[in-house]
Write an enzyme that holds these catalytic residues in place. Structure first.
Site, mmCIF file in Angstrom:
data_model
loop_
_atom_site.group_PDB
_atom_site.id
_atom_site.type_symbol
_atom_site.label_atom_id
_atom_site.label_comp_id
_atom_site.label_asym_id
_atom_site.label_seq_id
_atom_site.Cartn_x
_atom_site.Cartn_y
_atom_site.Cartn_z
ATOM 1 N N THR A 132 0.810 -1.104 -0.069
ATOM 2 C CA THR A 132 0.012 0.032 -0.047
ATOM 3 C C THR A 132 0.874 1.262 -0.093
ATOM 4 O O THR A 132 2.086 1.181 0.581
ATOM 5 C CB THR A 132 -1.018 0.141 1.039
ATOM 6 O OG1 THR A 132 -1.795 1.077 1.326
ATOM 7 C CG2 THR A 132 -0.218 0.003 2.290
ATOM 8 N N THR A 183 -10.866 5.182 -12.401
ATOM 9 C CA THR A 183 -9.887 6.494 -12.751
ATOM 10 C C THR A 183 -8.638 6.462 -12.130
ATOM 11 O O THR A 183 -8.548 5.769 -10.767
ATOM 12 C CB THR A 183 -10.669 7.866 -12.095
ATOM 13 O OG1 THR A 183 -12.001 8.017 -12.777
ATOM 14 C CG2 THR A 183 -9.973 8.915 -12.089
ATOM 15 N N LYS A 231 -0.089 3.743 3.952
ATOM 16 C CA LYS A 231 0.261 3.434 5.565
ATOM 17 C C LYS A 231 1.642 4.070 5.500
ATOM 18 O O LYS A 231 1.672 5.438 5.818
ATOM 19 C CB LYS A 231 0.126 2.042 5.860
ATOM 20 C CG LYS A 231 -1.405 1.608 5.548
ATOM 21 C CD LYS A 231 -1.635 0.051 6.164
ATOM 22 C CE LYS A 231 -2.842 -0.280 5.831
ATOM 23 N NZ LYS A 231 -4.471 0.225 5.913
HETATM 24 C C1 PLP Z 1 -3.264 -6.731 5.236
HETATM 25 C C2 PLP Z 1 -3.954 -5.650 4.323
HETATM 26 N N1 PLP Z 1 -3.926 -5.907 3.126
HETATM 27 C C3 PLP Z 1 -4.715 -4.776 2.175
HETATM 28 C C4 PLP Z 1 -5.165 -3.522 2.929
HETATM 29 C C5 PLP Z 1 -5.765 -2.711 2.101
HETATM 30 O O1 PLP Z 1 -4.864 -1.549 1.796
HETATM 31 P P1 PLP Z 1 -5.698 -0.258 1.273
HETATM 32 O O2 PLP Z 1 -5.482 0.706 2.501
HETATM 33 O O3 PLP Z 1 -4.400 0.617 0.466
HETATM 34 O O4 PLP Z 1 -6.673 -0.470 0.612
HETATM 35 C C6 PLP Z 1 -5.138 -3.457 4.236
HETATM 36 C C7 PLP Z 1 -5.684 -2.346 4.819
HETATM 37 O O5 PLP Z 1 -5.814 -2.050 6.028
HETATM 38 C C8 PLP Z 1 -4.710 -4.587 5.118
HETATM 39 O O6 PLP Z 1 -4.394 -4.341 6.287
#
Ligand code: PLP
Length: 485
Positions: free
Chosen positions: A301, A334, A304
């Site tokens: 991601t 988008t 975070k």
């Molecule tokens: C382990 C895990 N994978 C994927 C995600 C999703 O990430 P994003 O916040 O970029 O949608 C999260 C979100 O909290 C997560 O904890």
């Protein structure tokens, strides 16, 4: 001609049949009335169920202040609190390099991307960001999505549905995004016990060699802070010919000499020696044995530790092109705004070159864990940067969170079912480089008072010794912490 006539008469017969059928149906209320009358009532009934089983989610109005990290104000801007539960683990959302890059992109290129990637939303920011992500994970390619939820869902659902007769092995504690992706793929799913290599192996062995297999797992599990045996899972994957899909969402920016995550951290010294050169990506080599190279697909991601928004996968050029060409979750939406991509790019480059934030975050985590345990507060032990504090009751967890907020100006959200199993409700604390010793002491004092007021259990009251044993070695060793200072 004959067949066309036949087809026409079939259509006429069908129309006739349909009319007869409609005439014989009992009169019913128009569909639109039915929906309008019942939708709100339906929603209310469902919400009441959530209130009854204490899984209803409350949303606090938290306005994090870029100029006063880790502080925020509530709905009244005069009411300030300290945030102790953000996933902006390193405070990158207010890093001056990031803000400058975002500002420049915003002024030059405007607010939005203007379209999907294929139709006017593909730009220099996307290209540079994907190159930088591929470099970060030492992979030939990367692909950016609007979030990692979407990245996981789109990648797993596309792979699982397109690979013929695919089986997906999923860790029992996997995030909702992976669970959803697997569900959407309609592939067979086999759940293995959390981080349990024996269970995983027996399940891999139960499926015949010709079937494509994917092992989907995380490196750092966000609600418990547990860390996967990535190396050993790769070894099993190699033995059984399985593809590895590793979610490094809670590890990117936080582990490894360049912040690429747990897979990089496992070969810390090797990457540390080779990484400056690796920024110009080494040629793919069959002899490379580092863990990161053994993982087929890494997802991460930008929202975070990198402080912005968006998600991605990093993998071989062919896998990236395949997902780009076939995944609806990538194609039909988008693109991220140019400023968001420019900010993410700046954050990753900053973290590649400056490990100081993640070191300080680790130092603060260790210090706080030690203090909490010394006070008998039930920290669920783990080797990562996450501090789960066991409460074990949904209502009490909510009360604890409310007391911290309104009596002590400290924000720690409670984590209840379905995010964690019932009976294991907790407070999830995430220190950052900005959580100084002074703030740590304030938190400790506040937690002490809340624990007394609510009569919450301490380590000595709890029988699950395994959950609270404190001899777990942190991922960042002492030597690694001191060698990077
Ligand atoms: C382990 C895990 N994978 C994927 C995600 C999703 O990430 P994003 O916040 O970029 O949608 C999260 C979100 O909290 C997560 O904890």
């Amino acid at each position: 001609m004959e067949s066309l006539r036949g087809a026409r008469s079939n259509v006429q017969q069908f129309r006739h049949l349909k009319l007869n059928l409609i005439n014989t149906l009992p009169p019913s209320r128009p569909i639109s009335r039915f929906q309008r009358d019942h939708l709100d009532q339906f929603c209310q009934d469902e919400l009441e169920k959530k209130h009854r089983d204490k899984s209803y989610r409350y949303f606090n109005n938290i306005n994090r202040l870029a100029g006063d990290f880790p502080r925020a104000h509530l709905s009244d801007s005069r009411h300030q609190v300290t945030v102790w539960c953000s996933n902006d683990y390193l405070g990158m959302s207010r890093n001056p390099h990031v803000l400058r890059a975002m500002d420049e992109a915003l002024t030059t290129y405007g607010a939005g991307a203007g379209g999907t990637r294929n139709i006017s939303g593909h730009n220099r920011h996307a290209i540079l960001l994907e190159q930088c992500l591929a470099d970060l994970h030492n992979k030939p390619g990367a692909l950016v999505f609007s979030s990692c939820y979407v990245a996981n869902d789109a990648t797993l659902s596309t792979l699982g549905s397109r690979l013929p007769d695919c089986v997906i092995f999923s860790d029992s504690m996997n995030h909702a995004s992976m669970i959803q992706g697997i569900r959407h793929s309609r592939a067979e799913k086999i759940i293995f016990k959390h981080n349990d290599l024996v269970d995983l192996e027996s399940k891999l062995a139960s499926v015949g060699p010709p079937r494509p297999k994917i092992i989907a797992f995380e490196s750092v599990y966000s609600m418990s802070g547990s860390v996967a045996p990535v190396d050993a899972i790769c070894t099993l994957a190699e033995k059984y010919g399985a593809i590895t899909f590793l979610d490094e969402v809670h590890a990117v920016g936080m582990y490894g000499p360049s912040g690429a995550g747990i897979a990089e951290h496992l070969d810390f010294d090797w990457h540390r020696r080779t990484r400056p050169k690796a920024l110009a990506r080494p040629p793919e080599s069959p002899h490379v044995v580092d863990v990161m190279s053994r993982v087929d697909i890494i997802s991460g991601t930008l929202g975070k530790a990198f402080g912005g928004a968006g998600g991605y996968i990093a993998a071989s050029a062919k896998v990236v092109d395949f997902i780009r060409s076939l995944a609806p979750g990538f194609i039909f939406t988008t693109s991220l705004p140019p400023s968001v991509m420019a900010g993410a790019h700046a954050a990753i480059e900053y973290q590649k070159a400056n490990p100081g934030d993640r070191l300080l975050q680790q130092v603060h985590t260790r210090a706080l864990k030690m203090e909490l345990v010394a006070h008998g507060l039930p920290v669920i032990s783990n080797p990562s940067h996450i501090i789960p504090l066991f409460v074990g009751d949904a209502e009490k967890a909510k009360q604890a969170s409310d007391l911290l907020l309104w009596d002590h100006n400290i924000y720690v959200q409670c984590i209840n079912y379905p995010t964690v199993p019932r009976g294991t409700e907790r407070l999830r604390i995430t220190p950052t480089p900005g959580h100084t010793e002074e703030l740590q002491m304030k938190l400790l004092k506040a937690l002490e008072s809340v624990w007394i007021k609510l009569g919450l259990q301490r380590i000595s009251d709890l029988s699950e010794e395994e959950l609270f044993r404190q001899d777990v070695q942190p991922v960042w060793t002492d030597e690694q912490l001191s060698s990077c200072r």
